[in-house]
Write an enzyme that holds these catalytic residues in place. Structure first.
Site, short mmCIF file in Angstrom:
data_model
loop_
_atom_site.label_atom_id
_atom_site.label_comp_id
_atom_site.label_asym_id
_atom_site.label_seq_id
_atom_site.Cartn_x
_atom_site.Cartn_y
_atom_site.Cartn_z
N PHE A 135 42.68 39.91 32.55
CA PHE A 135 43.55 40.29 33.73
C PHE A 135 42.49 40.15 34.88
O PHE A 135 41.75 40.77 34.94
CB PHE A 135 43.99 41.83 33.58
CG PHE A 135 44.94 42.16 35.00
CD1 PHE A 135 46.18 41.61 34.85
CD2 PHE A 135 44.70 42.83 35.92
CE1 PHE A 135 46.95 42.10 35.78
CE2 PHE A 135 45.22 43.06 37.06
CZ PHE A 135 46.70 42.60 36.97
N ASP A 220 34.31 39.05 35.99
CA ASP A 220 35.03 40.01 36.76
C ASP A 220 34.74 41.37 36.46
O ASP A 220 35.20 42.00 35.38
CB ASP A 220 36.64 39.44 36.38
CG ASP A 220 37.60 40.45 37.05
OD1 ASP A 220 37.16 41.44 37.62
OD2 ASP A 220 38.63 40.15 36.98
N LYS A 249 37.74 48.16 42.96
CA LYS A 249 38.10 49.54 42.17
C LYS A 249 37.15 50.48 42.57
O LYS A 249 37.33 51.18 43.61
CB LYS A 249 38.21 49.28 40.78
CG LYS A 249 39.50 48.64 40.21
CD LYS A 249 39.87 48.83 38.72
CE LYS A 249 41.16 48.11 38.21
NZ LYS A 249 42.32 48.91 38.81
N1 PLP Z 1 40.27 42.14 37.78
C1 PLP Z 1 40.40 43.07 36.85
C2 PLP Z 1 39.26 42.99 35.83
C3 PLP Z 1 41.32 44.27 37.09
O1 PLP Z 1 41.07 45.20 36.01
C4 PLP Z 1 42.13 44.12 38.07
C5 PLP Z 1 42.92 45.27 38.34
O2 PLP Z 1 43.18 46.21 37.45
C6 PLP Z 1 41.72 42.92 38.98
C7 PLP Z 1 41.17 42.16 39.10
C8 PLP Z 1 42.97 43.37 40.19
O3 PLP Z 1 42.29 44.02 41.27
P1 PLP Z 1 43.50 44.45 42.15
O4 PLP Z 1 44.51 45.09 41.60
O5 PLP Z 1 42.60 45.53 43.18
O6 PLP Z 1 43.83 43.37 43.15
#
Ligand code: PLP
Length: 395
Positions: A135, A220, A249
């Site tokens: 994700f 990520d 986050k």
């Molecule tokens: N990357 C990862 C690994 C995530 O867990 C998330 C959100 O859960 C995101 C990207 C996207 O982050 P945002 O919701 O702040 O755009």
């Protein structure tokens, strides 16, 4: 349904099935609703409130900065932004920072940087290999990066440039690599995709392959970064170094901020090639610098390791006690409990009624992602509630 929930239903787009609770206040690991009920928060803004709710260090930094300077744009130097970049660089393996406002934006920026690197150094290679069940966010490009059909289907056709390979399988990444590959992008532990913890040597294997092919490794760390899995950055748990890393986050302990960092050789953007109006905003950067500074000075990752082990031990106890608990997994304070059947919503509702907030990860799994500052007693309290809830479930 309360007055607020009726208004929510009338004026908001229905993009999520909200829990029928209106939260009005938070302190530490607890939140209060508009009827005065208190909850122990094992959602923490979806792995965001690193220091819990309204931590004095964050509130102080925010209010002080809000009184001083709120927004000027990236055209000007500002001190909170520089301080935060220095803190992140001096405590990581990376050399340069770019600030933005969310996880999707940070990770998309990381992909843009890798594409730019491909244009300049890899004969135009542009493809990024990501993992199945990954994700990476909700923008169209990050929807294309995300290895989940159900999230992609409603938006076809998606921007090209991604290949998906099985997670925790270095051979799958080898097989997906072509002359057009500029990078591999992975989560050190898959969060939204199910709290999937890879083998200890997986990332080292991928790192070695990227080195052999001369391509970039992007991590990520939007969910795993800033202490969540037991080290300040998730890659430190696996003894490797990424070329590019995205964060969001937990970085601002609740204040919306994202960032991506790169090694000097990969930081190839020239002036004008990337930007953000709000990115690096003084208020958000002051809150994030206070958060990261507190986490480092107080060795919060040590608490995450200790309390996280206690939480996993407790969850494993529940697995032994209830035959319908089929799996317990996690690293640090990114944990999940999985059931034989789709009882997670029922269990989450019963937890709510007993004063515990948990995250519905899948129809058959709950995610437990409390603040990083959570104590042993609060974990015991959550485990007791879960125990009583599971005892009341007949499958
Ligand atoms: N990357 C990862 C690994 C995530 O867990 C998330 C959100 O859960 C995101 C990207 C996207 O982050 P945002 O919701 O702040 O755009």
């Amino acid at each position: 349904m309360s007055k607020w929930q009726e208004l929510d239903r009338k004026y908001m787009m229905h993009t999520i099935d909200r829990v029928p609770v209106t939260l009005v206040r938070g302190e530490g690991a607890r939140v209060w609703d508009d009827e005065g009920r208190v909850y122990l928060d094992f959602v923490a803004g979806i792995a965001v409130n690193s220091l819990g709710h309204c931590h004095p260090v964050v509130v102080e930094a925010l209010t002080e900065q809000a009184r001083t300077l709120i927004q000027v744009s990236g055209w000007f130097h500002t001190i909170p932004q520089i301080r935060l970049a220095q803190l992140l660089v001096e405590n990581s393996c990376l050399d340069r920072t770019f600030f933005c406002n969310s996880g999707a934006e940070a990770t998309e920026g990381a992909v843009k940087l890798a594409r730019r690197y491909g244009h300049l150094k890899l004969k135009g290679a542009y493809e990024v290999i990501t993992a199945r069940n990954s994700f990476h966010g909700r923008t169209l490009l990050m929807t294309a990066a995300t290895g989940q059909d159900k999230l992609q289907k409603p938006y076809l056709p998606l921007p090209p440039g991604f290949k998906h390979a099985d997670y925790n399988n270095v051979d799958a990444i080898r097989a997906a690599t072509t002359d057009m590959t500029c990078a591999v992008m992975l989560e050190p532990v898959q969060g939204e995709g199910g709290v999937n913890v890879p083998d200890d040597d997986y990332l080292a294997g991928v790192r070695a392959w990227c080195d052999e092919k001369g391509i970039l490794l992007i991590l990520d760390e939007v969910q795993t970064g800033i202490g969540r899995i037991g080290s300040l950055f998730g890659y430190q748990e696996y003894g490797i170094e990424p070329d590019i890393m995205s964060l969001a986050k937990g970085l601002g302990s609740g204040i919306p901020i994202g960032a991506f960092l790169a090694k000097e050789e990969a930081a190839v953007f020239a002036p004008g090639e990337h930007g953000s109006t709000f990115g690096g905003n003084p208020v958000t950067c002051a809150a994030a610098a206070a958060t990261v500074g507190f986490i480092i000075e107080n060795d919060i990752p040590a608490n995450v390791r200790k309390v996280g082990r206690h939480l996993l031990d407790g969850l494993n106890g529940l697995r032994r006690k209830y035959s319908f608990v089929t799996d317990v997994r996690g690293r640090g304070l990114l944990t999940a409990i999985e059931f034989e059947t789709d009882i997670a919503r029922t269990a989450a509702t019963a937890c709510l009624e007993r004063g515990l907030l948990v995250n519905l990860l899948k129809p058959n799994a709950l995610r437990l992602i409390p603040p990083l500052t959570i104590g042993m007693e609060e974990v015991d309290e959550a485990l007791e509630i879960l125990d009583r809830v599971l005892a009341g479930i007949t499958t």
